[in-house]
Design a protein around this motif. Structure first.
Motif, PDB file in Angstrom:
ATOM      1  N   ASP A   1      -2.287   3.909 -12.210  1.00 45.24           N
ATOM      2  CA  ASP A   1      -2.598   2.676 -11.495  1.00 45.24           C
ATOM      3  C   ASP A   1      -1.371   2.051 -10.845  1.00 45.24           C
ATOM      4  O   ASP A   1      -1.455   1.488  -9.751  1.00 45.24           O
ATOM      5  CB  ASP A   1      -3.231   1.662 -12.448  1.00 45.24           C
ATOM      6  CG  ASP A   1      -4.582   2.110 -12.960  1.00 45.24           C
ATOM      7  OD1 ASP A   1      -5.175   3.017 -12.348  1.00 45.24           O
ATOM      8  OD2 ASP A   1      -5.052   1.557 -13.970  1.00 45.24           O
TER       9      ASP A   1
ATOM     10  N   MET B   1      -0.786   3.765  -7.693  1.00 44.43           N
ATOM     11  CA  MET B   1      -1.807   3.438  -6.701  1.00 44.43           C
ATOM     12  C   MET B   1      -1.481   2.108  -6.028  1.00 44.43           C
ATOM     13  O   MET B   1      -1.652   1.960  -4.803  1.00 44.43           O
ATOM     14  CB  MET B   1      -3.194   3.357  -7.341  1.00 44.43           C
ATOM     15  CG  MET B   1      -4.278   3.046  -6.315  1.00 44.43           C
ATOM     16  SD  MET B   1      -5.940   2.875  -7.009  1.00 44.43           S
ATOM     17  CE  MET B   1      -5.773   1.334  -7.905  1.00 44.43           C
ATOM     18  N   LYS B   2      -1.020   1.125  -6.798  1.00 50.35           N
ATOM     19  CA  LYS B   2      -0.651  -0.166  -6.212  1.00 50.35           C
ATOM     20  C   LYS B   2       0.493   0.002  -5.224  1.00 50.35           C
ATOM     21  O   LYS B   2       0.512  -0.631  -4.161  1.00 50.35           O
ATOM     22  CB  LYS B   2      -0.266  -1.150  -7.316  1.00 50.35           C
ATOM     23  CG  LYS B   2      -1.444  -1.617  -8.163  1.00 50.35           C
ATOM     24  CD  LYS B   2      -1.054  -2.739  -9.102  1.00 50.35           C
ATOM     25  CE  LYS B   2      -0.151  -2.254 -10.211  1.00 50.35           C
ATOM     26  NZ  LYS B   2       0.175  -3.327 -11.172  1.00 50.35           N
TER      27      LYS B   2
ATOM     28  N   TYR C   1      -0.918   1.625  -2.078  1.00 49.22           N
ATOM     29  CA  TYR C   1      -1.696   0.653  -1.312  1.00 49.22           C
ATOM     30  C   TYR C   1      -0.773  -0.306  -0.562  1.00 49.22           C
ATOM     31  O   TYR C   1      -1.015  -0.657   0.589  1.00 49.22           O
ATOM     32  CB  TYR C   1      -2.619  -0.121  -2.255  1.00 49.22           C
ATOM     33  CG  TYR C   1      -3.435  -1.191  -1.579  1.00 49.22           C
ATOM     34  CD1 TYR C   1      -4.488  -0.863  -0.737  1.00 49.22           C
ATOM     35  CD2 TYR C   1      -3.166  -2.545  -1.791  1.00 49.22           C
ATOM     36  CE1 TYR C   1      -5.242  -1.836  -0.111  1.00 49.22           C
ATOM     37  CE2 TYR C   1      -3.916  -3.530  -1.178  1.00 49.22           C
ATOM     38  CZ  TYR C   1      -4.949  -3.167  -0.336  1.00 49.22           C
ATOM     39  OH  TYR C   1      -5.691  -4.142   0.285  1.00 49.22           O
TER      40      TYR C   1
ATOM     41  N   CYS D   1       0.612   1.032   2.854  1.00 41.43           N
ATOM     42  CA  CYS D   1      -0.302   1.447   3.918  1.00 41.43           C
ATOM     43  C   CYS D   1       0.038   0.791   5.257  1.00 41.43           C
ATOM     44  O   CYS D   1      -0.266   1.333   6.319  1.00 41.43           O
ATOM     45  CB  CYS D   1      -1.746   1.115   3.542  1.00 41.43           C
ATOM     46  SG  CYS D   1      -2.421   2.208   2.278  1.00 41.43           S
TER      47      CYS D   1
ATOM     48  N   TYR E   1      -3.251   9.191  -1.811  1.00 44.19           N
ATOM     49  CA  TYR E   1      -3.053   8.970  -3.250  1.00 44.19           C
ATOM     50  C   TYR E   1      -3.994   9.860  -4.037  1.00 44.19           C
ATOM     51  O   TYR E   1      -5.192   9.949  -3.721  1.00 44.19           O
ATOM     52  CB  TYR E   1      -3.298   7.500  -3.599  1.00 44.19           C
ATOM     53  CG  TYR E   1      -3.451   7.232  -5.078  1.00 44.19           C
ATOM     54  CD1 TYR E   1      -2.365   7.324  -5.945  1.00 44.19           C
ATOM     55  CD2 TYR E   1      -4.689   6.896  -5.624  1.00 44.19           C
ATOM     56  CE1 TYR E   1      -2.499   7.091  -7.301  1.00 44.19           C
ATOM     57  CE2 TYR E   1      -4.838   6.647  -6.976  1.00 44.19           C
ATOM     58  CZ  TYR E   1      -3.745   6.752  -7.812  1.00 44.19           C
ATOM     59  OH  TYR E   1      -3.887   6.523  -9.162  1.00 44.19           O
TER      60      TYR E   1
ATOM     61  N   ILE F   1      -8.117   3.857   0.372  1.00 45.80           N
ATOM     62  CA  ILE F   1      -7.333   3.250  -0.708  1.00 45.80           C
ATOM     63  C   ILE F   1      -7.745   1.797  -0.907  1.00 45.80           C
ATOM     64  O   ILE F   1      -7.790   1.305  -2.033  1.00 45.80           O
ATOM     65  CB  ILE F   1      -5.825   3.350  -0.401  1.00 45.80           C
ATOM     66  CG1 ILE F   1      -5.356   4.799  -0.511  1.00 45.80           C
ATOM     67  CG2 ILE F   1      -5.011   2.485  -1.364  1.00 45.80           C
ATOM     68  CD1 ILE F   1      -3.874   4.991  -0.242  1.00 45.80           C
ATOM     69  N   SER F   2      -8.062   1.093   0.164  1.00 47.48           N
ATOM     70  CA  SER F   2      -8.457  -0.313   0.033  1.00 47.48           C
ATOM     71  C   SER F   2      -9.692  -0.456  -0.848  1.00 47.48           C
ATOM     72  O   SER F   2      -9.790  -1.362  -1.677  1.00 47.48           O
ATOM     73  CB  SER F   2      -8.730  -0.915   1.415  1.00 47.48           C
ATOM     74  OG  SER F   2      -9.721  -0.165   2.108  1.00 47.48           O
TER      75      SER F   2
ATOM     76  N   TYR G   1      -8.701   0.267  -4.455  1.00 49.60           N
ATOM     77  CA  TYR G   1      -7.920  -0.847  -4.993  1.00 49.60           C
ATOM     78  C   TYR G   1      -8.838  -1.976  -5.449  1.00 49.60           C
ATOM     79  O   TYR G   1      -8.635  -2.568  -6.517  1.00 49.60           O
ATOM     80  CB  TYR G   1      -6.944  -1.351  -3.934  1.00 49.60           C
ATOM     81  CG  TYR G   1      -6.019  -2.443  -4.416  1.00 49.60           C
ATOM     82  CD1 TYR G   1      -4.947  -2.142  -5.250  1.00 49.60           C
ATOM     83  CD2 TYR G   1      -6.221  -3.767  -4.038  1.00 49.60           C
ATOM     84  CE1 TYR G   1      -4.093  -3.136  -5.702  1.00 49.60           C
ATOM     85  CE2 TYR G   1      -5.370  -4.769  -4.482  1.00 49.60           C
ATOM     86  CZ  TYR G   1      -4.312  -4.443  -5.310  1.00 49.60           C
ATOM     87  OH  TYR G   1      -3.477  -5.439  -5.749  1.00 49.60           O
ATOM     88  N   GLU G   2      -9.859  -2.274  -4.661  1.00 47.81           N
ATOM     89  CA  GLU G   2     -10.821  -3.321  -5.056  1.00 47.81           C
ATOM     90  C   GLU G   2     -11.594  -2.909  -6.304  1.00 47.81           C
ATOM     91  O   GLU G   2     -11.853  -3.730  -7.187  1.00 47.81           O
ATOM     92  CB  GLU G   2     -11.784  -3.613  -3.900  1.00 47.81           C
ATOM     93  CG  GLU G   2     -11.134  -4.279  -2.692  1.00 47.81           C
ATOM     94  CD  GLU G   2     -10.467  -5.596  -3.066  1.00 47.81           C
ATOM     95  OE1 GLU G   2     -11.069  -6.371  -3.834  1.00 47.81           O
ATOM     96  OE2 GLU G   2      -9.338  -5.844  -2.588  1.00 47.81           O
TER      97      GLU G   2
ATOM     98  N   TRP H   1     -10.469  -0.887  -8.605  1.00 43.60           N
ATOM     99  CA  TRP H   1      -9.507  -0.971  -9.708  1.00 43.60           C
ATOM    100  C   TRP H   1      -9.387  -2.403 -10.218  1.00 43.60           C
ATOM    101  O   TRP H   1      -9.310  -2.637 -11.426  1.00 43.60           O
ATOM    102  CB  TRP H   1      -8.143  -0.466  -9.253  1.00 43.60           C
ATOM    103  CG  TRP H   1      -7.071  -0.739 -10.257  1.00 43.60           C
ATOM    104  CD1 TRP H   1      -6.835  -0.072 -11.417  1.00 43.60           C
ATOM    105  CD2 TRP H   1      -6.108  -1.796 -10.204  1.00 43.60           C
ATOM    106  NE1 TRP H   1      -5.779  -0.635 -12.092  1.00 43.60           N
ATOM    107  CE2 TRP H   1      -5.310  -1.690 -11.366  1.00 43.60           C
ATOM    108  CE3 TRP H   1      -5.835  -2.808  -9.279  1.00 43.60           C
ATOM    109  CZ2 TRP H   1      -4.272  -2.569 -11.629  1.00 43.60           C
ATOM    110  CZ3 TRP H   1      -4.793  -3.676  -9.543  1.00 43.60           C
ATOM    111  CH2 TRP H   1      -4.028  -3.549 -10.707  1.00 43.60           C
ATOM    112  N   LYS H   2      -9.392  -3.374  -9.321  1.00 43.32           N
ATOM    113  CA  LYS H   2      -9.307  -4.774  -9.752  1.00 43.32           C
ATOM    114  C   LYS H   2     -10.523  -5.158 -10.582  1.00 43.32           C
ATOM    115  O   LYS H   2     -10.413  -5.911 -11.545  1.00 43.32           O
ATOM    116  CB  LYS H   2      -9.171  -5.694  -8.544  1.00 43.32           C
ATOM    117  CG  LYS H   2      -7.804  -5.626  -7.880  1.00 43.32           C
ATOM    118  CD  LYS H   2      -7.540  -6.813  -6.972  1.00 43.32           C
ATOM    119  CE  LYS H   2      -8.497  -6.866  -5.819  1.00 43.32           C
ATOM    120  NZ  LYS H   2      -8.174  -7.957  -4.879  1.00 43.32           N
TER     121      LYS H   2
END
Length: 243
Positions: free
Chosen positions: A69, A72-73, A76, A79, A87, A216-217, A220-221, A223-224
């Motif tokens: 993670d 990944m951040k 992101y 980008c 990723y 990725i966007s 990422y959402e 993941w949150k």
């Protein structure tokens, strides 16, 4: 040429790089330590400096991140830096039932746990593992007790005799040879990644085993949501695409 960053638990990463090189991509690995994210995560300015220097020397075509993670951040966040970014989640990323090396890790843990259970009449056995594998280790319960301390997770198999034995696997997992299923997955990933950097004007995608890449966007959402305790994303969520 692609600049490559690796971090987290991802047996098979080197095999992925070999496959990418066979496909014709030139790779420049900017961090050699598989489990050391200190330079990449703790110092974004230093990371940007290293990327800029590499770009001046090698004219980078993109950035490839393989890891958990934290990586990944980082991916992101880059980008918008003018590079095409890809990723690949590792076995200890929270979005990975399809992460690189996941099946290799699970198969190994099952073998270790089965061996430990066969010795249950002896001492109590504690298998020490990285805390980042918490999501996967929870799947072993209630067959095995999972404990958590400040730094690690521990699988506990109670024995009938006094005393205990400790098996530490933290630094060993990246040395595992990818099993046959993961090797097949890695070959498919390499083809997808090569095609993306050869044909797509913009990449900015997450590449997983056996599912299509997603932005990725979007990852990422998702993941949150996982981080905030809203549960793991569904296969449908992870499979929705936009190009």
């Amino acid at each position: 040429m692609l600049a490559v960053f690796v971090g987290g638990i991802c047996p098979g990463a080197r095999l992925l790089f070999e496959e990418l090189r066979r496909s014709g991509l030139d790779l420049l690995q900017l961090n050699e330590q598989m489990n050391d994210l200190s330079v990449v995560v703790a110092s974004p300015r230093e990371l940007q400096k290293r990327i800029d220097e590499a770009h001046q020397r090698h004219r980078l075509e993109g950035l490839l991140f393989v890891g958990n993670d934290e990586l990944m951040k980082v991916a992101y966040g880059l980008c918008s830096a003018g590079f095409r970014v890809a990723y690949v989640p590792s076995a200890d990323a929270s979005l990975t039932w399809q992460g690189l090396g996941f099946r290799t890790i699970v198969s190994h843990l099952v073998r270790v746990a089965t061996l430990a259970r066969s010795m249950k009449s002896l001492k109590t056995i504690k298998i020490v593992l990285p805390k980042s594998l918490k999501t996967h280790l929870s799947r072993f319960e209630p067959l095995l007790k999972v404990c958590e301390d400040q730094k690690n997770l521990v699988l506990v198999i109670r024995g009938e005799q006094r005393g205990e034995s400790t098996i530490k696997l933290e630094g060993f997992l990246n040395c595992l040879e990818a099993d046959e299923r993961d090797r097949e997955c890695i070959a498919k990933l390499a083809r997808k990644i090569s095609e993306a950097f050869a044909s797509w004007r913009k990449v900015h995608h997450v590449f997983q085993c056996e599912v299509e890449p997603i932005p990725i966007s979007q990852a990422y959402e998702l993941w949150k949501k996982v981080r905030e305790g809203e549960g793991e994303p569904s296969v449908r969520e992870m499979g929705d695409q936009e190009y």
